[in-house]
Motif scaffolding. Structure first.
Motif, PDB file in Angstrom:
ATOM      1  N   ALA A 548     -50.025  -6.874   4.450  1.00 28.16           N
ATOM      2  CA  ALA A 548     -48.976  -5.940   4.840  1.00 28.16           C
ATOM      3  C   ALA A 548     -48.728  -4.905   3.748  1.00 28.16           C
ATOM      4  CB  ALA A 548     -47.693  -6.707   5.153  1.00 28.16           C
ATOM      5  N   LEU A 549     -48.705  -5.339   2.510  1.00 36.06           N
ATOM      6  CA  LEU A 549     -48.428  -4.447   1.381  1.00 36.06           C
ATOM      7  C   LEU A 549     -49.491  -3.365   1.248  1.00 36.06           C
ATOM      8  CD1 LEU A 549     -46.501  -4.117  -1.090  1.00 36.06           C
ATOM      9  CD2 LEU A 549     -48.106  -5.514  -2.374  1.00 36.06           C
ATOM     10  N   THR A 550     -50.739  -3.723   1.512  1.00 35.34           N
ATOM     11  CA  THR A 550     -51.846  -2.788   1.322  1.00 35.34           C
ATOM     12  C   THR A 550     -52.277  -2.103   2.615  1.00 35.34           C
ATOM     13  OG1 THR A 550     -53.420  -4.609   1.620  1.00 35.34           O
ATOM     14  CG2 THR A 550     -52.734  -4.097  -0.631  1.00 35.34           C
ATOM     15  N   ALA A 551     -51.670  -2.493   3.735  1.00 36.66           N
ATOM     16  CA  ALA A 551     -52.079  -1.962   5.047  1.00 36.66           C
ATOM     17  C   ALA A 551     -53.570  -2.173   5.267  1.00 36.66           C
ATOM     18  CB  ALA A 551     -51.727  -0.480   5.159  1.00 36.66           C
ATOM     19  N   ALA A 552     -54.061  -3.331   4.833  1.00 41.76           N
ATOM     20  CA  ALA A 552     -55.485  -3.664   4.954  1.00 41.76           C
ATOM     21  C   ALA A 552     -55.659  -4.822   5.916  1.00 41.76           C
ATOM     22  CB  ALA A 552     -56.055  -4.047   3.579  1.00 41.76           C
ATOM     23  N   THR A 553     -56.893  -5.025   6.351  1.00 40.89           N
ATOM     24  CA  THR A 553     -57.190  -6.197   7.166  1.00 40.89           C
ATOM     25  C   THR A 553     -57.090  -7.443   6.288  1.00 40.89           C
ATOM     26  OG1 THR A 553     -59.554  -6.160   6.664  1.00 40.89           O
ATOM     27  CG2 THR A 553     -58.799  -4.836   8.543  1.00 40.89           C
ATOM     28  N   PRO A 554     -56.855  -8.600   6.897  1.00 41.06           N
ATOM     29  CA  PRO A 554     -56.810  -9.823   6.080  1.00 41.06           C
ATOM     30  C   PRO A 554     -58.079 -10.036   5.269  1.00 41.06           C
ATOM     31  CG  PRO A 554     -55.910 -10.251   8.263  1.00 41.06           C
ATOM     32  CD  PRO A 554     -56.465  -8.861   8.296  1.00 41.06           C
ATOM     33  N   ALA A 555     -59.241  -9.688   5.840  1.00 36.94           N
ATOM     34  CA  ALA A 555     -60.498  -9.877   5.108  1.00 36.94           C
ATOM     35  C   ALA A 555     -60.551  -8.980   3.876  1.00 36.94           C
ATOM     36  CB  ALA A 555     -61.680  -9.602   6.022  1.00 36.94           C
ATOM     37  N   ASP A 556     -60.144  -7.715   4.025  1.00 40.08           N
ATOM     38  CA  ASP A 556     -60.155  -6.796   2.885  1.00 40.08           C
ATOM     39  C   ASP A 556     -59.112  -7.193   1.844  1.00 40.08           C
ATOM     40  OD1 ASP A 556     -62.190  -5.355   4.006  1.00 40.08           O
ATOM     41  OD2 ASP A 556     -60.901  -3.802   4.857  1.00 40.08           O
ATOM     42  N   ALA A 557     -57.953  -7.641   2.321  1.00 45.13           N
ATOM     43  CA  ALA A 557     -56.921  -8.089   1.398  1.00 45.13           C
ATOM     44  C   ALA A 557     -57.396  -9.299   0.599  1.00 45.13           C
ATOM     45  CB  ALA A 557     -55.637  -8.428   2.162  1.00 45.13           C
ATOM     46  N   ARG A 558     -58.073 -10.228   1.276  1.00 44.46           N
ATOM     47  CA  ARG A 558     -58.576 -11.411   0.583  1.00 44.46           C
ATOM     48  C   ARG A 558     -59.634 -11.012  -0.456  1.00 44.46           C
ATOM     49  NH1 ARG A 558     -58.273 -16.634   1.645  1.00 44.46           N
ATOM     50  NH2 ARG A 558     -57.543 -16.321   3.775  1.00 44.46           N
ATOM     51  N   ALA A 559     -60.483 -10.047  -0.115  1.00 47.32           N
ATOM     52  CA  ALA A 559     -61.517  -9.611  -1.057  1.00 47.32           C
ATOM     53  C   ALA A 559     -60.892  -9.023  -2.316  1.00 47.32           C
ATOM     54  CB  ALA A 559     -62.435  -8.591  -0.387  1.00 47.32           C
ATOM     55  N   ALA A 560     -59.845  -8.226  -2.145  1.00 49.75           N
ATOM     56  CA  ALA A 560     -59.166  -7.646  -3.311  1.00 49.75           C
ATOM     57  C   ALA A 560     -58.481  -8.731  -4.139  1.00 49.75           C
ATOM     58  CB  ALA A 560     -58.143  -6.600  -2.855  1.00 49.75           C
ATOM     59  N   LEU A 561     -57.857  -9.694  -3.466  1.00 50.66           N
ATOM     60  CA  LEU A 561     -57.236 -10.814  -4.186  1.00 50.66           C
ATOM     61  C   LEU A 561     -58.271 -11.593  -4.985  1.00 50.66           C
ATOM     62  CD1 LEU A 561     -54.733 -12.258  -1.538  1.00 50.66           C
ATOM     63  CD2 LEU A 561     -54.132 -11.344  -3.779  1.00 50.66           C
ATOM     64  N   GLU A 562     -59.401 -11.888  -4.349  1.00 46.02           N
ATOM     65  CA  GLU A 562     -60.452 -12.653  -5.026  1.00 46.02           C
ATOM     66  C   GLU A 562     -60.961 -11.911  -6.256  1.00 46.02           C
ATOM     67  OE1 GLU A 562     -61.527 -15.653  -4.593  1.00 46.02           O
ATOM     68  OE2 GLU A 562     -60.303 -16.089  -2.836  1.00 46.02           O
ATOM     69  N   ARG A 563     -61.008 -10.598  -6.159  1.00 43.88           N
ATOM     70  CA  ARG A 563     -61.492  -9.828  -7.323  1.00 43.88           C
ATOM     71  C   ARG A 563     -60.505  -9.915  -8.482  1.00 43.88           C
ATOM     72  NH1 ARG A 563     -63.549  -8.857 -10.860  1.00 43.88           N
ATOM     73  NH2 ARG A 563     -64.979  -7.234 -11.550  1.00 43.88           N
ATOM     74  N   LEU A 564     -59.208  -9.869  -8.179  1.00 48.55           N
ATOM     75  CA  LEU A 564     -58.203 -10.020  -9.226  1.00 48.55           C
ATOM     76  C   LEU A 564     -58.206 -11.437  -9.801  1.00 48.55           C
ATOM     77  CD1 LEU A 564     -55.161  -8.048  -7.756  1.00 48.55           C
ATOM     78  CD2 LEU A 564     -56.765  -7.305  -9.528  1.00 48.55           C
ATOM     79  N   LEU A 565     -58.422 -12.418  -8.945  1.00 50.29           N
ATOM     80  CA  LEU A 565     -58.513 -13.797  -9.428  1.00 50.29           C
ATOM     81  C   LEU A 565     -59.726 -13.970 -10.332  1.00 50.29           C
ATOM     82  CD1 LEU A 565     -57.674 -15.741  -6.145  1.00 50.29           C
ATOM     83  CD2 LEU A 565     -56.294 -15.736  -8.223  1.00 50.29           C
ATOM     84  N   ALA A 566     -60.853 -13.393  -9.907  1.00 48.62           N
ATOM     85  CA  ALA A 566     -62.078 -13.517 -10.703  1.00 48.62           C
ATOM     86  C   ALA A 566     -61.920 -12.879 -12.070  1.00 48.62           C
ATOM     87  CB  ALA A 566     -63.254 -12.881  -9.956  1.00 48.62           C
ATOM     88  N   ALA A 567     -61.085 -11.827 -12.151  1.00 52.61           N
ATOM     89  CA  ALA A 567     -60.863 -11.144 -13.427  1.00 52.61           C
ATOM     90  C   ALA A 567     -59.733 -11.787 -14.229  1.00 52.61           C
ATOM     91  CB  ALA A 567     -60.531  -9.675 -13.179  1.00 52.61           C
ATOM     92  N   ASN A 568     -59.170 -12.893 -13.741  1.00 50.25           N
ATOM     93  CA  ASN A 568     -58.064 -13.594 -14.412  1.00 50.25           C
ATOM     94  C   ASN A 568     -56.866 -12.687 -14.644  1.00 50.25           C
ATOM     95  OD1 ASN A 568     -58.698 -16.465 -14.948  1.00 50.25           O
ATOM     96  ND2 ASN A 568     -60.483 -15.603 -16.018  1.00 50.25           N
ATOM     97  N   LEU A 569     -56.678 -11.722 -13.742  1.00 48.43           N
ATOM     98  CA  LEU A 569     -55.493 -10.876 -13.788  1.00 48.43           C
ATOM     99  C   LEU A 569     -54.409 -11.381 -12.844  1.00 48.43           C
ATOM    100  CD1 LEU A 569     -57.268  -7.412 -13.873  1.00 48.43           C
ATOM    101  CD2 LEU A 569     -55.786  -8.337 -15.667  1.00 48.43           C
ATOM    102  N   LEU A 570     -54.739 -12.357 -12.034  1.00 49.88           N
ATOM    103  CA  LEU A 570     -53.843 -12.901 -11.034  1.00 49.88           C
ATOM    104  C   LEU A 570     -53.954 -14.420 -11.073  1.00 49.88           C
ATOM    105  CD1 LEU A 570     -51.995 -11.965  -8.592  1.00 49.88           C
ATOM    106  CD2 LEU A 570     -54.006 -12.294  -7.148  1.00 49.88           C
ATOM    107  N   GLU A 571     -52.855 -15.093 -10.818  1.00 48.67           N
ATOM    108  CA  GLU A 571     -52.853 -16.556 -10.827  1.00 48.67           C
ATOM    109  C   GLU A 571     -52.666 -17.068  -9.408  1.00 48.67           C
ATOM    110  OE1 GLU A 571     -50.502 -20.203 -13.054  1.00 48.67           O
ATOM    111  OE2 GLU A 571     -49.438 -18.334 -12.634  1.00 48.67           O
ATOM    112  N   GLU A 572     -53.487 -18.032  -9.014  1.00 42.41           N
ATOM    113  CA  GLU A 572     -53.309 -18.661  -7.699  1.00 42.41           C
ATOM    114  C   GLU A 572     -52.548 -19.958  -7.882  1.00 42.41           C
ATOM    115  OE1 GLU A 572     -55.773 -19.963  -3.694  1.00 42.41           O
ATOM    116  OE2 GLU A 572     -56.869 -19.511  -5.532  1.00 42.41           O
TER     117      GLU A 572
END
Length: 889
Positions: A548-572
């Protein structure tokens, strides 16, 4: 048709589609029933599986609730039933519906006398294909479950051993090597796995590798167990030695295949960091990760920027180097150096070859040839390879030695999951420092006198620096150069979020540059998401909110989240929750402009739709207390709740975000959403009246007043008045509740008027105004009846009946409660039916009709359990226990 899966995560599938089973305890109950194979499982056995030796007071009630949920899930097909028998349960379903039973049947078939390798291969291939992960994954972590999972895993390994031998016999040795190598590496002392792998390696002309595996296993057996290889391994080794062109029996250095000179012993150790402290657990993990118990041990040290990955490995390498007699190779790959490009692996490879004794002019120009020479030089040596600050898997892969005796440690801000998947790297996620470790680091910089003098300020500094060693060292350095400053003053400066990032800098070392280097390698979608998350009003978020925040599809939103997680900039976090640490959040706010009021609208609608769905399930059969605004846009991902427990769990997870959303909506001028979000919190408010609800309800009241909306104002005042009443602030509650009924009347909401009137009557009753309370309850019941809302009439009738009971009129209370029970069908609103049934029981006790009362209390308990009100159920059962009935002990 139902299918049960135990060989991996415990799952239930209906007609090929997954069925949501709920929490781990419910899945554990199902697994225990399935593993019993139609045998009775007692409640004590289930309690042991769920809690081990410390079951809660109401363990049986909890188990009954999980059994009820499972029965509802199994009921639609009739393929499986749960039967109550004595003090336990048994599950009846055909054996072929359970993957573990199908696996066991296939394995048993291969053990019969007429089974041959030709028939064993397809049978065990199909049997092992049933596995989709570690057995019984996702269940409670009790010793009983661990023991049952170990039994299944043992059966799996047995099947792998038999299949591996059969494959080699059937001239499919390459497949046997592929099948056996991983399990043998994970179980290096299991001779029954190693022996068939030796045969498979021999059959694929890998005598040298087979001899090396035999000797490595023999050393492990001697070192760990003090025994020699058993008959199976000995026979396999004899076959290897008898084969033509067998390799030498002992490994020895070999001539390099290239033009290199004598191999040197390099010692390229990184500089040991000054003042290193703590990290005992992580140092032990590194020691264990490089033990020669598996081929080419490889450890990946990953974590966020500034957490101390390079310092940890540099400190560890000083003592670890002694275990590698042939030297240490070290390269700083500069993946996140920021000011210079990352190191080219071909250039690092050239430096390594020269360090190993190759003349510079003889280093191959072709990278692939240089890799081959590098691995040939290391093949029979024990060398430690340290690769610091890696950017990607492609940068690391050419530098991996691949030799059995060599160990590699890689550090990276990125998670480099390809290194784990392709090369079996053992990941070590370096976390932030805790309070004690952070205080120890500051002590190393400032001395114990200053740190011990202000323990409270030290804790604040560690927290404000997010436990990042780099941030703490920068803070310590500023304080060390300013001895007149107190630690409290430094903490007060850092407390100001507007200047915290700027203060974490000393000369040319600053946290902002370090974080900027991490962000520079993000794709645009991930970098945009980081900036948006920095302005998100809640403490954490989930995939739906991100979409909702990014106005993206769930798949695209998940891809962006995964990239931030992979870079250790985001915590799950648990339950698929994502959060930024404070310093990352503050830095990310500098990456772009603050999003305008319109940007938050889709996110507010996401929470609004979720709360509307949750409130509809919180009390079965109840009507929604509001509708979506006309200009609302339902999000792409809306939560779906199957029962009250799921809805309340969602409320608990989203509580802080929902409260913050109300304040954000009011301040951004989205008043239609603000008051709706607040009143939709009512299921959580009713469950947690002691929490701080005044602030969000105050924001909602301001929005309702701004809109001059009588319906909105009545609903907010009704809920706010109830909260204040529950907190004992009765006069404040009365001021809101005295206005609410008239506002509801003006809005044409008879049902809302009834609820507001009943809430006001409760306040009057607690203030000792008994007559006014009774009149209020009577009016509320009439209003609910006129509104044509049976659910609300049940509630107001309950209040009126309780009023009669409290004032010594049990007969009237009993009659009213029974009338309330007849207002709606029996399958509806079980929670309110439970309240009325319990009230009947209390009235019957007052009338000395204890036997009937006991039955009513038990019925109320069952109804409350059915609707997920465990605490209320426990209270009803407790009343039953206190009730003495004729002829009952």
């Amino acid at each position: 048709m139902l299918e049960f899966r135990l060989l991996g995560p415990v799952e239930l599938h209906r007609d090929g589609a997954g069925v949501h089973l709920g929490p781990p305890k419910r899945r554990t109950v199902l697994a225990m029933l399935l593993l019993a194979d139609h045998a009775l499982v007692t409640t004590d056995r289930l309690a042991e599986a769920l809690w081990h030796e410390q079951p809660p007071k109401h363990a049986k009630t909890t188990i009954q609730g999980h059994i009820s949920h499972l029965r509802r899930l199994l009921h639609p097909t009739g393929d499986a039933t749960i039967v109550t028998a004595g003090d336990g349960y048994l599950l009846r379903t055909p054996a072929d519906r359970i993957d573990a039973r199908r696996f066991q049947a296939a394995v048993l078939e291969t053990r019969l006398g007429h089974s041959t390798p030709a028939s064993t291969v397809p049978a065990l291939r199909q049997a092992l294909a049933l596995w989709h992960g570690p057995a019984l994954a996702g269940l409670c972590t009790t010793p009983l479950i661990a023991s049952l999972a170990a039994e299944l895993e043992e059966a799996r390994l047995n099947a792998v051993e038999v299949l591996g031998q059969a494959l080699t016999t059937e001239h499919l040795a390459e497949e046997a090597v592929f099948l056996l190598r991983g399990p043998a590496n994970r179980n290096p002392l299991r001779e029954s796995l190693v022996a068939p792998l030796l045969d498979a390696l021999l059959a694929t002309d890998r005598q040298a590798e087979a001899i090396e595996l035999y000797h490595r296993t023999a050393r492990l057996l001697a070192d760990e167990l003090g025994v020699n290889p058993g008959p199976a391994m000995a026979r396999a080794y004899a076959r290897i030695l008898a084969a033509p062109d067998a390799a030498p029996h002992t490994a020895a250095p070999v001539e390099s295949p290239g033009p290199a000179t004598d191999v040197l012993r390099p010692l390229l150790l990184p500089r040991s960091p000054a003042g290193f402290t703590g990290r005992e657990r992580e140092l032990a993990v590194l020691d264990d990760a490089v033990k020669p118990t598996r081929d080419a041990p490889l450890c990946l040290v990953t974590g966020p920027a500034g957490v101390g990955k390079s310092a940890l490995v540099a400190h560890w390498a000083q003592h670890a180097a002694t275990a590698f007699p042939d030297g240490v190779l070290f390269a700083r790959l500069g993946g996140f150096a920021g000011t210079v490009p990352a190191a080219d692996p071909a250039s690092v490879l050239r430096d390594f070859l020269v360090a190993l004794g190759t003349r510079p002019d003889d280093v191959p120009q072709n990278t692939a040839t240089a890799e081959s020479l590098y691995r040939a030089l290391l093949r029979y040596r024990r060398v430690l390879v340290l690769l610091d600050d890696a950017l990607s898997y492609d940068q690391v892969r050419p530098l991996l030695p691949g030799a059995t005796g060599c160990a590699t440690v890689v550090t990276s801000r990125n998670r480099l999951e390809s290194l784990v998947a392709a090369d079996c790297a053992r990941p070590l996620l370096l976390d932030r420092l805790g309070p004690r470790q952070g205080a120890a680091l500051l002590t190393g910089v400032l001395g114990s006198d200053r740190v011990d003098a202000e323990p409270g300020a030290v804790g604040c500094l560690v927290r404000l620096c997010d436990g990042l060693p780099l941030a703490l060292r920068l803070t310590g350095a500023r304080l060390a150069m300013r001895p007149e400053r107190s630690l409290r003053e430094a903490a007060e400066e850092l407390y100001d979020e507007r200047q915290r990032i700027a203060l974490l800098a000393v000369d040319d070392v600053d946290l902002a540059s370090v974080l900027r280097a991490s962000v520079a390698h993000l794709p645009p979608a991930a970098a945009d998401l980081l900036g948006l998350l920095a302005h998100h009003f809640g403490p954490d978020t989930d995939l739906g909110a991100v979409a909702a925040l990014t106005a993206a599809t769930p798949a695209d939103a998940r891809a962006a989240l995964e990239r931030l997680l992979a870079a250790n900039l985001l915590e799950e976090r648990a339950h698929g929750r994502y959060a930024l640490h404070d310093l990352v959040r503050l830095f990310a706010r500098t990456l772009g402009p603050v999003p305008g009021p319109e940007r938050v609208l889709p996110l507010l609608d996401h929470y609004l739709c979720g709360a509307l769905a949750a409130s509809a399930v919180a009390v079965a059969g109840s009507q929604p207390c509001c509708r979506l605004p006309e200009n609302a846009h339902p999000p792409a991902v809306t939560p779906v709740f199957t029962d009250r427990a799921e809805a309340m769990a969602w409320y608990a997870r989203e509580r802080q975000s929902l409260v913050a959303a109300v304040a954000t909506a009011t301040s951004a001028g989205h008043h239609h959403r603000a008051w709706r979000l607040a009143v939709l919190l009512w299921p959580l408010v009713v469950q947690q009246p002691e929490a701080e609800w005044e602030a969000p309800l105050g924001h909602a009241l301001a929005s309702a007043a701004e809109l001059a909306d009588a319906d909105a104002e009545s609903r907010v005042r009704t809920l706010l008045g109830w909260v204040l009443g529950e907190k004992g602030r009765l006069e404040e509650a009365a001021r809101h509740l005295e206005l609410a009924p008239d506002l509801a009347r003006r809005a044409g909401d008879s049902e809302g008027e009834a609820i507001a009137t009943a809430n006001l009557a409760q306040v009057h009753e607690r203030l000792g105004r008994v007559a006014r309370a009774g009149q209020g309850y009577e009016r509320a019941a009439l209003l609910a009846r006129d509104a044509g809302s049976p659910q609300t009439e049940m509630l107001t009738t309950y209040y009126l009946a309780r009023h009669h009971l409290l004032n010594g009129r049990p007969s009237q209370a009993l009659a009213l409660a029974r009338h309330g029970l007849g207002l709606a069908p029996e399958e509806q609103v079980p929670a309110r039916r439970a309240m009325l049934t319990d009230l009947c029981g209390q009235a019957l006790v007052a009338l000395s009709r204890h036997g009937e009362a006991w039955e009513h209390f038990h019925r109320a308990g069952r109804l409350a359990e059915q609707d997920g009100f465990a605490a209320d159920a426990a209270e009803y059962y407790a009343r039953a226990a206190e009730t003495r009935t004729p002829g009952r002990a």
